[in-house]
Scaffold this active site. Structure first.
Site, short mmCIF file in Angstrom:
data_model
loop_
_atom_site.label_atom_id
_atom_site.label_comp_id
_atom_site.label_asym_id
_atom_site.label_seq_id
_atom_site.Cartn_x
_atom_site.Cartn_y
_atom_site.Cartn_z
N ASP A 147 -8.32 47.28 -24.27
CA ASP A 147 -8.98 47.18 -22.96
C ASP A 147 -9.91 48.38 -22.78
OD1 ASP A 147 -8.11 45.30 -20.31
OD2 ASP A 147 -9.35 47.07 -19.87
N LYS B 167 -19.33 30.67 -21.84
CA LYS B 167 -18.00 30.04 -21.94
C LYS B 167 -18.08 28.68 -22.63
CE LYS B 167 -15.10 33.08 -20.23
NZ LYS B 167 -14.28 33.88 -21.17
N SER C 258 -13.59 28.74 -19.71
CA SER C 258 -13.49 28.53 -18.27
C SER C 258 -14.02 27.15 -17.92
CB SER C 258 -14.35 29.59 -17.57
OG SER C 258 -14.69 29.19 -16.27
N TYR D 10 -22.62 32.90 -17.47
CA TYR D 10 -21.18 32.74 -17.77
C TYR D 10 -20.90 31.32 -18.28
CZ TYR D 10 -16.11 33.15 -16.70
OH TYR D 10 -14.73 33.18 -16.74
N ASP E 70 -14.46 49.80 -25.55
CA ASP E 70 -15.38 48.83 -24.95
C ASP E 70 -15.77 47.77 -25.98
OD1 ASP E 70 -17.43 47.47 -23.71
OD2 ASP E 70 -18.51 49.28 -23.06
N1 LIG Z 1 -9.15 34.39 -13.41
C1 LIG Z 1 -9.72 33.20 -13.54
O1 LIG Z 1 -9.71 32.36 -12.64
C2 LIG Z 1 -10.40 32.84 -14.84
C3 LIG Z 1 -10.94 31.56 -14.95
C4 LIG Z 1 -11.55 31.18 -16.12
C5 LIG Z 1 -11.66 32.07 -17.17
N2 LIG Z 1 -11.16 33.33 -17.04
C6 LIG Z 1 -11.31 34.24 -18.18
O2 LIG Z 1 -10.06 34.80 -18.49
C7 LIG Z 1 -10.27 36.08 -19.11
C8 LIG Z 1 -9.37 37.12 -18.44
O3 LIG Z 1 -9.77 37.26 -17.09
P1 LIG Z 1 -8.80 37.77 -15.92
O4 LIG Z 1 -8.90 36.79 -14.84
O5 LIG Z 1 -7.47 38.14 -16.47
O6 LIG Z 1 -9.61 39.07 -15.44
P2 LIG Z 1 -9.13 40.59 -15.17
O7 LIG Z 1 -10.31 41.26 -14.59
O8 LIG Z 1 -7.84 40.60 -14.45
O9 LIG Z 1 -8.85 41.14 -16.64
C9 LIG Z 1 -9.89 41.25 -17.60
C10 LIG Z 1 -9.67 42.50 -18.43
O10 LIG Z 1 -10.76 42.60 -19.38
C11 LIG Z 1 -11.13 43.96 -19.47
N3 LIG Z 1 -12.50 44.11 -19.91
C12 LIG Z 1 -13.60 43.73 -19.22
N4 LIG Z 1 -14.70 44.11 -19.89
C13 LIG Z 1 -14.27 44.71 -21.02
C14 LIG Z 1 -14.96 45.31 -22.12
N5 LIG Z 1 -16.29 45.40 -22.16
N6 LIG Z 1 -14.23 45.82 -23.12
C15 LIG Z 1 -12.87 45.77 -23.07
N7 LIG Z 1 -12.18 45.24 -22.06
C16 LIG Z 1 -12.89 44.71 -21.05
C17 LIG Z 1 -10.94 44.50 -18.06
O11 LIG Z 1 -10.83 45.92 -18.04
C18 LIG Z 1 -9.68 43.79 -17.61
O12 LIG Z 1 -8.52 44.56 -17.87
C19 LIG Z 1 -11.77 36.36 -19.01
O13 LIG Z 1 -12.40 36.01 -20.22
C20 LIG Z 1 -12.22 35.43 -17.90
O14 LIG Z 1 -13.59 35.11 -18.01
C21 LIG Z 1 -10.52 33.73 -15.90
#
Ligand SMILES: NC(=O)c1ccc[n+]([C@@H]2O[C@H](COP(=O)([O-])OP(=O)(O)OC[C@H]3O[C@@H](n4cnc5c(N)ncnc54)[C@H](O)[C@@H]3O)[C@@H](O)[C@H]2O)c1
Length: 291
Positions: free
Chosen positions: A53, A178, A161, A174, A79
């Site tokens: 992360d 996706k 997504s 996005y 990153d």
């Molecule tokens: N929450 C939803 O409803 C949802 C829906 C569809 C898809 N998603 C996808 O699920 C995945 C997880 O999302 P989430 O909801 O748990 O979000 P979140 O924000 O809770 O967690 C995402 C994590 O990714 C890390 N991150 C972001 N950019 C980064 C980078 N450049 N390098 C390293 N780490 C990085 C962040 O620090 C964070 O800890 C994502 O790909 C998101 O697009 C989420």
């Protein structure tokens, strides 16, 4: 008879515990949200988990909690947008896995929304890099650990997504990114399935309750490599009246958002031996939305 029983007990004691025992997994973006829950569930099933992360403190905290509860994890902060980090991540994961790596979950991500006519090149390029180019590069760096014939399971999971499957107003960048991961997934399945037995699948989420879908007013943000901050979350007025309760989620047959644990459970399921003949698929985890 007695010796048979002793043999059974010995076999039980030697049997590696959990569905992912003996496997090493990289989960990107596992410092919080869905990725952190996946890290915990994978560790419960015996995997050695590499918590990746950009937020080093959160990644370390997830790894510490896993180790304190009897699991095995290391934090490798960095990153995803930095190519050098991808090399470090795979190197450290392979060291942790005694030269082996079995699972990559490309989960790190966020949204940076804008209607088409107002989306900047930077918004566009950042979201495509984070969700498509860098996951591809990570898989490419890890190729030597997946193109192997040791008979052990290997899995790549790319997180998508409903925006990628169906489009979403205000999310051209996005939605494209996706949608893109499904093509990458299927290509990995076709290239590395036949000789090496690698499975690759996409897990597409609907509305999961995490920082990404929290109220924008809560002030969550990510910091880009140049220092610019991108606000996260959904503005309350767009989210629908929270007070309206189930009304706000009437397009979801289950009538509620999913939890991060439920989302992570789907990722665990698809990499588990229970799905050993499932590859190249997209699993929608949406509470039934968009049937
Ligand atoms: N929450 C939803 O409803 C949802 C829906 C569809 C898809 N998603 C996808 O699920 C995945 C997880 O999302 P989430 O909801 O748990 O979000 P979140 O924000 O809770 O967690 C995402 C994590 O990714 C890390 N991150 C972001 N950019 C980064 C980078 N450049 N390098 C390293 N780490 C990085 C962040 O620090 C964070 O800890 C994502 O790909 C998101 O697009 C989420």
């Amino acid at each position: 008879m007695a010796s048979k029983r002793v043999e059974q007990i010995a076999a039980h004691l030697n049997y590696p515990r959990g569905m992912l025992a003996g496997q090493t997994a990289i989960i990107t973006g596992s410092g919080q949200g869905i990725g952190a829950e996946a890290a915990r569930l994978f560790a419960n099933e015996g995997a050695k988990v590499v918590v990746s992360d950009i937020d080093g403190a959160k990644a370390q905290s997830v790894a510490d909690q896993i180790n304190q509860s009897g699991g095995q994890a290391i934090a490798v902060p960095g990153d995803m947008l930095d190519d050098k980090y991808l090399d470090t991540l795979v190197k450290k994961a392979a060291e942790f896995g005694n030269g082996k790596l079995h699972i990559i979950v490309n989960n790190a991500g966020y949204t940076w929304d804008g209607v088409i006519h107002k989306t900047t090149d930077k918004q566009w390029d950042t979201i495509l890099a984070l969700h498509n180019t860098q996951p591809f590069k990570l898989v490419r760096v890890a190729a030597p650990y997946f193109r192997v014939k040791d008979g052990e399971p290997r899995n790549v999971v790319n997180i998508s997504s409903t925006s990628g499957l169906h489009g979403n107003a205000g999310q051209a960048n996005y939605a494209l990114a996706k949608a893109g991961v499904t093509g990458l997934t299927k290509t990995i399945a076709k290239e590395w399935g036949p000789q090496f037995g690698v499975r690759a699948n996409t897990v597409a989420f609907g509305h999961i309750a995490t920082r990404l879908t929290a109220a924008k007013e809560e002030g969550g943000y990510v910091t880009l490599p140049d220092g610019e901050k991108v606000a996260l979350g959904i503005p309350q007025k767009q989210k629908g009246a929270k007070e309206a309760g189930a009304e706000a989620f009437k397009d979801i047959p289950l009538g509620r958002p999913g939890t991060a644990t439920e989302a992570a459970g789907a990722i665990l399921s698809i990499v588990s031996p229970l799905m050993s003949y499932v590859s190249g698929q997209t699993l929608s985890v949406t509470g039934g939305r968009n049937m």
